[in-house]
Scaffold this active site. Structure first.
Site, mmCIF file in Angstrom:
data_model
loop_
_atom_site.group_PDB
_atom_site.id
_atom_site.type_symbol
_atom_site.label_atom_id
_atom_site.label_comp_id
_atom_site.label_asym_id
_atom_site.label_seq_id
_atom_site.Cartn_x
_atom_site.Cartn_y
_atom_site.Cartn_z
ATOM 1 N N ASP A 169 -9.958 -11.098 5.870
ATOM 2 C CA ASP A 169 -10.972 -10.412 5.287
ATOM 3 C C ASP A 169 -10.679 -8.969 4.592
ATOM 4 O O ASP A 169 -11.516 -8.653 3.924
ATOM 5 C CB ASP A 169 -12.054 -9.994 6.422
ATOM 6 N N HIS A 186 -2.112 -14.911 7.861
ATOM 7 C CA HIS A 186 -2.799 -16.163 7.730
ATOM 8 C C HIS A 186 -3.549 -16.126 6.153
ATOM 9 O O HIS A 186 -4.408 -16.831 5.808
ATOM 10 C CB HIS A 186 -3.958 -16.364 8.410
ATOM 11 N N ILE A 303 -13.313 -2.837 21.512
ATOM 12 C CA ILE A 303 -12.218 -2.638 20.648
ATOM 13 C C ILE A 303 -12.392 -1.183 19.966
ATOM 14 O O ILE A 303 -11.482 -0.447 19.521
ATOM 15 C CB ILE A 303 -11.696 -3.661 19.653
#
Length: 321
Positions: A169, A186, A303
């Site tokens: 992203d 990735h 998180i």
């Protein structure tokens, strides 16, 4: 009335009309609309008045005092930090993960099978579905959240931070951290590559063609199949990127694994490699992972609160030296 934030660590997240009560606050991230004396409210023992952030954007506040920061043993004497991030770090930005309760694969299990490299190359209908999926992807509207910003704060504090991300992203780079310090294991959804001539270009141009009605836009140079520059199932990771990630993991003194199921290899095995090279491993993830048994600590809290706290602890050790 503004809400009151009790300051107990180095980083606090400030929102519009939030009254911040604390000592030694330094606003950072200017310009903002203004910092004005807050309404009467609670004070610390020093009598320092509260201040109110009247900015239209969320801001971090840096605390000069570190007395309230708890420093765990694994955070001490750490200068080189490798951070393996997965989809879970971006969910607070509105980007869905893959395997969570509302994850991409959870909602549509067939997508995982459809978006394999072999099927993408063989079937124009699969490619058309792929392009439609990414045309409306939440990441195009997303901004970095508190966890992304906490990692950037670590870098600004002077630690040697390298981010090894499984995400495509681009949100880590949007915090201002140098692109060379972020390895996209990735790939990136912000670029496209021709599978024929290998020409690369910005993804926006290809997506604009999809929005205009081209279901499967071909390469303008050679007519080949275009693909977002992401690693599909069945594709190998870029060997140079993986080699660099391996060297970073082996050289780190602390490996943070954040928001990853640690089920996807070879990225997940970077945790084991780091531990075998002598690093401490801390896993921040909602669900159990295959590497929990190797970790010095496993953190299940959200998180968005865990990483600012970890960043505070690590930064406090730098300030103390």
């Amino acid at each position: 009335m503004p809400g009151v934030v009790s300051v107990t660590g180095r980083l606090e997240y400030a929102y519009d009309d939030v009254e911040v009560v604390g000592v030694g606050l330094i606003p950072c991230g200017f310009p903002v609309a203004g910092w004005l004396p807050g309404r009467p409210g609670p004070r610390r023992s020093t009598g320092v008045p509260p201040i109110t952030c009247r900015s239209g954007r969320r801001r971090y506040l840096r605390l000069a005092a570190m007395e309230d920061v708890e420093i765990p043993g694994w955070a001490r004497e750490v200068r080189r930090v490798a951070v393996l991030t997965g989809a879970g770090i971006s969910t607070d930005s509105g980007v869905p993960d893959y395997r969570g309760p509302d994850g991409v694969w959870t909602r549509d299990p067939k997508l995982a099978d459809a978006f394999t490299h072999d099927r993408f190359m063989a079937d124009p209908q699969v490619r058309a579905r792929f392009w439609r999926t990414y045309l409306g992807h939440a990441a195009w509207r997303a901004e970095p959240n508190a966890a992304h910003q906490a990692l950037a704060e670590l870098d600004r504090a002077g630690l040697a931070v390298r981010i090894l991300t499984q995400n495509v992203d681009g949100l880590h780079q949007m915090t201002g951290i140098a692109a060379r310090k972020v390895l996209e294991l990735h790939g990136s959804m912000r670029s496209v590559v021709c599978t024929g001539c290998r020409a690369r270009s910005e993804a926006r141009a290809a997506l604009d063609r999809v929005a205009a009605g081209e279901a499967d836009p071909p390469c303008r140079d050679c007519g080949g199949i275009l693909q977002l520059a992401v690693v599909l199932f069945g594709q190998y990771l870029d060997p140079d990127t993986l080699d660099q990630a391996t060297r970073i993991a082996a050289a780190s003194r602390l490996m943070l694994a954040v928001g990853s199921s640690l089920l996807v290899e070879p990225a997940a095995s970077l945790c084991r490699l780091a531990v075998e090279a002598g690093a401490r491993l801390v896993i921040v993830n909602r669900d159990p992972t295959p590497y929990d048994g190797l970790a010095d600590e496993v953190i299940r809290e959200p998180i968005g609160t865990a990483l600012p706290r970890i960043a505070a602890a690590l930064t406090a050790t730098v300030r103390a030296d």
